[in-house]
Design an enzyme around this catalytic site. Structure first.
Site, PDB file in Angstrom:
ATOM      1  N   TYR A  95       0.834  -1.202   0.000  1.00 52.07           N
ATOM      2  CA  TYR A  95       0.000   0.000   0.000  1.00 52.07           C
ATOM      3  C   TYR A  95       0.874   1.258   0.000  1.00 52.07           C
ATOM      4  O   TYR A  95       0.650   2.180  -0.793  1.00 52.07           O
ATOM      5  CB  TYR A  95      -0.908  -0.015   1.229  1.00 52.07           C
ATOM      6  CG  TYR A  95      -1.903   1.129   1.272  1.00 52.07           C
ATOM      7  CD1 TYR A  95      -3.072   1.080   0.525  1.00 52.07           C
ATOM      8  CD2 TYR A  95      -1.673   2.246   2.067  1.00 52.07           C
ATOM      9  CE1 TYR A  95      -3.992   2.116   0.562  1.00 52.07           C
ATOM     10  CE2 TYR A  95      -2.580   3.291   2.110  1.00 52.07           C
ATOM     11  CZ  TYR A  95      -3.736   3.233   1.357  1.00 52.07           C
ATOM     12  OH  TYR A  95      -4.632   4.274   1.395  1.00 52.07           O
ATOM     13  N   LYS A 130       1.077   4.155  -2.986  1.00 52.96           N
ATOM     14  CA  LYS A 130       0.726   5.563  -2.781  1.00 52.96           C
ATOM     15  C   LYS A 130       1.916   6.493  -3.009  1.00 52.96           C
ATOM     16  O   LYS A 130       1.741   7.611  -3.507  1.00 52.96           O
ATOM     17  CB  LYS A 130       0.142   5.752  -1.376  1.00 52.96           C
ATOM     18  CG  LYS A 130      -1.187   5.020  -1.171  1.00 52.96           C
ATOM     19  CD  LYS A 130      -2.260   5.448  -2.170  1.00 52.96           C
ATOM     20  CE  LYS A 130      -3.616   4.806  -1.851  1.00 52.96           C
ATOM     21  NZ  LYS A 130      -4.668   5.248  -2.780  1.00 52.96           N
TER      22      LYS A 130
END
Length: 252
Positions: free
Chosen positions: A142, A146
């Site tokens: 994750y 990002k």
């Protein structure tokens, strides 16, 4: 139709995406949305598909063009989380998170961006995260996705800004959504882990993020904002205090 503004939103069935759709609709935008499940909560052109699938993206873009003839705003919101130690994260999990959170925004930005460039106008807003600005343990895929999304944002802003297409990112902190509910149900954290860290002592609400998106979408309000990674996190990324100092500052 030529005078109507059209906003495309990914991941609009729940949470940030749904509230963003509602806020932009209130501001007069016509909506086109894509999600893995049907979106029927508001008036919009709705397409069920996977943002990481090139064929689904192509079909969605064709539908938007056929219905509206344009897209003034693209909000890349669709995303998935993965929580666990880096050494236990499988390659399949890594690939899936990056496919949805990074490849998807690239595909949508490229497809709609080409058309915005022809018109010489448009705004793309990517929903990144404070996890794209710093490391957060147990979220290796994750975090990487990002960080990459912020890099994509800045690169497109540099390439396209002089041709009329602005590209920015919003970096939420922890937001009260279904994704938060799922993470807490897995025992990843509790409310106080977040509220004791955030200087404003609360979670974000989807409305906080949606209003930031609306600001970046509108050239009348943010026409010279390009390549920004706007933190909407209550001060999370700004706070370098240790815990006792952080909490003591609230009681003075």
């Amino acid at each position: 139709m030529d005078d109507d503004r059209v906003a495309v939103i990914t991941g609009a069935a729940h949470g940030i995406g749904r509230r963003t759709a509602e806020v932009l609709a209130d501001e007069g935008y016509l909506l086109a949305v894509i999600d893995r499940e049907p979106v029927s909560a508001f008036d919009a052109l709705s397409f069920v598909g996977d943002v990481s699938d090139e064929d689904d993206v192509e079909r969605f873009v064709e539908l938007v063009e056929a219905r509206y003839g344009r897209a003034d705003v693209l909000v890349n919101n669709a995303g998935i989380a993965s929580i666990g130690p880096a050494e236990e994260t499988t390659a399949a999990t890594w690939r899936r998170v990056l496919e949805v959170n990074l490849t998807g925004p690239f595909l949508l930005s490229q497809a709609f961006g080409r058309r915005m460039l022809v018109r010489g106008a448009g705004s793309i807003v990517n929903i990144a995260s404070v996890a794209g600005l710093m490391g957060v343990a147990d979220r290796v895929a994750y975090n990487a996705s990002k960080h990459g999304l912020i890099g994509l944002t800045r690169t497109l802003a540099v390439e396209w800004g002089g041709r009329g297409v602005r590209v920015n990112a919003v970096c939420p902190g922890w937001v009260k959504t279904e994704m938060d509910d799922a993470s807490q149900a897995e025992g990843a954290y509790v409310d106080t882990d977040i509220t004791e860290h955030v200087p404003m002592a609360r979670f974000a609400q989807p409305d906080d993020i949606a209003k930031a998106v609306a600001f970046l979408a509108d050239p009348a309000r943010s026409g010279f904002v390009n390549g920004a990674a706007l933190s909407v996190d209550g001060g999370w990324a700004a706070d370098g205090s240790w815990q006792s100092l952080r909490l003591d500052s609230r009681s003075r």
